[in-house]
Design a protein around this motif. Structure first.
Motif, short mmCIF file in Angstrom:
data_model
loop_
_atom_site.label_atom_id
_atom_site.label_comp_id
_atom_site.label_asym_id
_atom_site.label_seq_id
_atom_site.Cartn_x
_atom_site.Cartn_y
_atom_site.Cartn_z
N SER A 72 0.61 -1.10 0.37
CA SER A 72 -0.26 0.16 -0.24
C SER A 72 0.64 1.36 0.54
CB SER A 72 -0.59 -0.15 1.49
OG SER A 72 -0.14 0.04 2.31
N ILE A 73 2.40 0.82 0.30
CA ILE A 73 3.34 2.42 0.50
C ILE A 73 3.05 2.94 -1.11
CG2 ILE A 73 5.51 3.50 1.32
CD1 ILE A 73 5.10 1.24 3.39
N PRO A 74 3.32 3.63 -1.46
CA PRO A 74 4.69 4.20 -3.42
C PRO A 74 5.79 3.59 -3.14
CG PRO A 74 2.60 5.29 -2.51
CD PRO A 74 2.18 4.47 -0.67
N SER A 75 5.50 3.69 -4.50
CA SER A 75 7.32 3.41 -4.68
C SER A 75 8.16 4.32 -4.14
CB SER A 75 7.46 2.22 -5.38
OG SER A 75 7.02 3.66 -6.70
N SER A 76 7.87 5.55 -4.29
CA SER A 76 8.13 6.53 -4.24
C SER A 76 7.40 7.98 -3.54
CB SER A 76 8.74 7.60 -5.39
OG SER A 76 7.75 7.80 -6.29
N VAL A 77 7.87 8.49 -2.63
CA VAL A 77 7.16 9.78 -2.08
C VAL A 77 7.79 10.58 -1.92
CG1 VAL A 77 5.58 10.00 0.21
CG2 VAL A 77 5.69 7.64 -0.71
N GLU A 78 7.40 11.53 -2.22
CA GLU A 78 8.24 12.60 -1.69
C GLU A 78 7.44 14.20 -0.94
OE1 GLU A 78 8.83 14.60 -6.01
OE2 GLU A 78 10.12 12.99 -6.66
N GLY A 79 8.09 14.46 -0.09
CA GLY A 79 7.18 16.01 0.63
C GLY A 79 8.41 15.96 1.74
N PRO A 80 7.88 16.65 2.74
CA PRO A 80 8.97 17.22 3.79
C PRO A 80 8.95 15.90 4.46
CG PRO A 80 6.69 17.60 4.08
CD PRO A 80 6.31 17.49 2.18
N ARG A 81 10.27 16.33 5.24
CA ARG A 81 10.73 15.55 6.50
C ARG A 81 9.41 15.76 7.61
NH1 ARG A 81 13.29 10.69 6.75
NH2 ARG A 81 13.30 10.51 9.12
N LEU A 82 8.35 14.85 8.05
CA LEU A 82 7.81 15.83 9.40
C LEU A 82 7.99 15.83 10.56
CD1 LEU A 82 5.54 12.12 8.21
CD2 LEU A 82 4.97 14.85 7.72
N VAL A 83 7.42 16.42 11.16
CA VAL A 83 8.74 17.36 12.69
C VAL A 83 7.58 15.89 13.50
CG1 VAL A 83 8.60 18.49 14.50
CG2 VAL A 83 9.12 18.89 12.02
N ASP A 88 6.05 6.28 20.53
CA ASP A 88 6.63 4.88 21.30
C ASP A 88 5.85 4.15 20.40
OD1 ASP A 88 4.14 4.95 21.81
OD2 ASP A 88 4.25 6.34 23.54
N ALA A 89 5.91 2.64 20.78
CA ALA A 89 5.80 1.58 20.24
C ALA A 89 4.34 1.21 19.98
CB ALA A 89 6.10 0.31 21.22
N ALA A 90 3.56 2.77 20.51
CA ALA A 90 1.91 2.58 19.78
C ALA A 90 1.32 3.77 19.21
CB ALA A 90 1.28 2.18 21.35
N LEU A 91 2.04 4.49 19.44
CA LEU A 91 0.83 6.44 19.23
C LEU A 91 2.56 6.52 18.05
CD1 LEU A 91 -0.85 8.36 19.46
CD2 LEU A 91 -0.06 8.48 22.00
N VAL A 92 2.30 7.98 17.55
CA VAL A 92 2.99 8.85 17.00
C VAL A 92 2.36 10.15 17.55
CG1 VAL A 92 4.42 9.09 15.05
CG2 VAL A 92 4.20 6.81 15.33
N ILE A 93 2.93 11.23 17.51
CA ILE A 93 2.61 12.89 16.97
C ILE A 93 3.31 13.35 16.36
CG2 ILE A 93 1.33 14.28 17.96
CD1 ILE A 93 0.48 12.73 20.72
N VAL A 94 2.82 14.02 15.34
CA VAL A 94 3.32 14.82 13.90
C VAL A 94 2.52 16.44 14.38
CG1 VAL A 94 3.58 12.84 12.41
CG2 VAL A 94 2.39 13.98 11.94
N ASP A 95 3.34 16.82 13.97
CA ASP A 95 3.12 18.65 13.49
C ASP A 95 2.66 18.31 12.20
OD1 ASP A 95 2.89 20.90 13.40
OD2 ASP A 95 5.04 21.41 14.07
N LYS A 96 1.41 18.61 11.64
CA LYS A 96 0.88 18.34 10.13
C LYS A 96 1.59 19.78 9.65
CE LYS A 96 -3.10 17.71 7.45
NZ LYS A 96 -2.40 19.83 6.71
N PRO A 97 2.10 19.89 8.62
CA PRO A 97 2.47 20.57 7.29
C PRO A 97 1.10 21.00 6.70
CG PRO A 97 3.90 19.13 7.24
CD PRO A 97 2.74 18.71 7.60
N PRO A 98 0.78 22.85 6.48
CA PRO A 98 -0.13 23.18 6.30
C PRO A 98 -0.18 22.39 4.68
CG PRO A 98 0.59 24.58 6.31
CD PRO A 98 1.82 23.64 6.74
N ASP A 108 -1.39 12.67 -4.56
CA ASP A 108 -1.06 13.44 -4.08
C ASP A 108 -0.27 12.18 -2.59
OD1 ASP A 108 -1.70 15.53 -5.67
OD2 ASP A 108 -3.47 15.90 -4.32
N ALA A 109 0.94 12.99 -2.59
CA ALA A 109 1.61 12.37 -1.05
C ALA A 109 0.74 12.88 0.01
CB ALA A 109 2.84 12.91 -0.68
N SER A 110 0.41 12.10 1.25
CA SER A 110 -0.04 12.49 2.43
C SER A 110 0.48 11.86 3.35
CB SER A 110 -1.58 10.77 2.51
OG SER A 110 -1.07 9.83 2.81
#
Length: 306
Positions: A72-83, A88-98, A108-110
């Motif tokens: 399900s992951i595209p062969s090439s994903v282009e986009g910003p490095r997520l902050v 942890d082993a269960a939960l990831v929280i990111v600062d989503k860019p606009p 479109d990359a997501s």
């Protein structure tokens, strides 16, 4: 392979095996449960079973979960490095860019695609992809949580349903709202425009939020919004219909809110998910993170203050 033992309660005697697994094992649809059983991934006393087998209660299911599929992951994903704000082993929280969608739409990359590539591993519903437990609009920035596993996704979704998640937003609005306020009422899709929602027609669904003014600006205000419910477009709808449209909102904003110089400097709706507090699926302790407004939001603030 991941193995787990699932006991069958006495009170479910007579239920079909595939239906029991789809109800009791997080991330398993009825179709996925049947496929796993047919492949030999479910055994009772070491023996393979049929999906239609009737349970008698008290037995132990030996379940072997296959490795998550990466197809399900595209062969090439282009986009910003997520902050990343928490990981942890269960939960990831990111600062989503606009400007990024949460889940892939077309080519479109997501955020989910980028996170799968940048912060593996993930194993949700048999896929090597993050579990999406809530969303932000494409133009909205800020705190966004994902699950790493089926169990974590189930725990986080339950936390949202039980209102154990605190979400706070910053937004720039046109006008002069009161120092504090609460907006509550019906919430439904607008019969005159299926793209929009409204509070102005009868509905069993409710929407509620509270706000306070963080800073008064010439002809505008910076608000902190505390969401009680998480309806689609809720902040934009309720503030607009209360007379305080979000600057730059192309769908619910007035002409004045869309054409304001600060809105043009921002180039999007002025909405930022500033703070998120959510129970950890691992410890049930609250995880609290903050994301400072991005550069475009700060630029609009500077323009308003100037």
């Amino acid at each position: 392979m991941t193995q787990r033992i699932v006991p069958v309660p006495r009170e479910v005697a007579g239920e079909r095996l595939d239906r029991f697994i789809s109800k009791q094992v997080p991330g398993f649809s009825l179709e996925r449960a049947r496929a796993l059983i047919e492949s030999g991934g479910v055994r009772i006393r070491g023996k393979k079973c049929q999906p239609t087998r009737k349970l008698w209660g008290g037995e132990l299911l030996e379940i072997e979960l296959p490795r998550p599929k990466a197809t399900s992951i595209p062969s090439s994903v282009e986009g910003p490095r997520l902050v990343v704000l928490h990981d942890d082993a269960a939960l990831v929280i990111v600062d989503k860019p606009p400007g990024l969608v949460v889940e892939r739409e077309g080519r479109d990359a997501s955020v989910a695609d980028l996170l799968a590539v940048q912060r593996p591993p993930f194993d949700v519903e048999g896929q090597a992809m993050p579990g999406i437990v809530h969303r932000l609009d494409r133009e909205t920035s800020g705190c966004l949580a994902f699950a790493r596993t089926d169990d974590a996704a189930a725990a986080l979704l339950r936390a949202f349903q039980e209102k154990r998640v605190d979400k706070r937003y910053w937004t720039l609005v046109l006008g002069s709202p009161p120092e504090t306020g609460r907006l509550e009422g019906p919430y439904a899709r607008d019969p005159n425009n299926p793209r929009c929602f409204t509070t102005r027609i009868p509905s069993a669904r409710r929407a509620a939020l509270s706000f306070q003014v963080k800073e008064r600006l010439p002809g505008a205000a910076l608000l902190e919004v505390d969401l009680d419910t998480g309806r689609t477009h809720q902040i934009r709808v309720q503030l607009s219909e209360a007379g305080f449209p979000v600057l730059g909102d192309s769908l619910y904003g007035t002409d004045a809110a869309r054409e304001h110089p600060a809105a043009k400097a921002l180039g999007r709706q002025a909405l930022h998910a500033f703070e998120l507090e959510i129970p950890s699926p691992l410890t049930q302790q609250q995880v609290k993170v903050r994301a400072e407004p991005p550069e475009d939001f700060q630029r609009a603030l500077v323009l308003l203050r100037g």
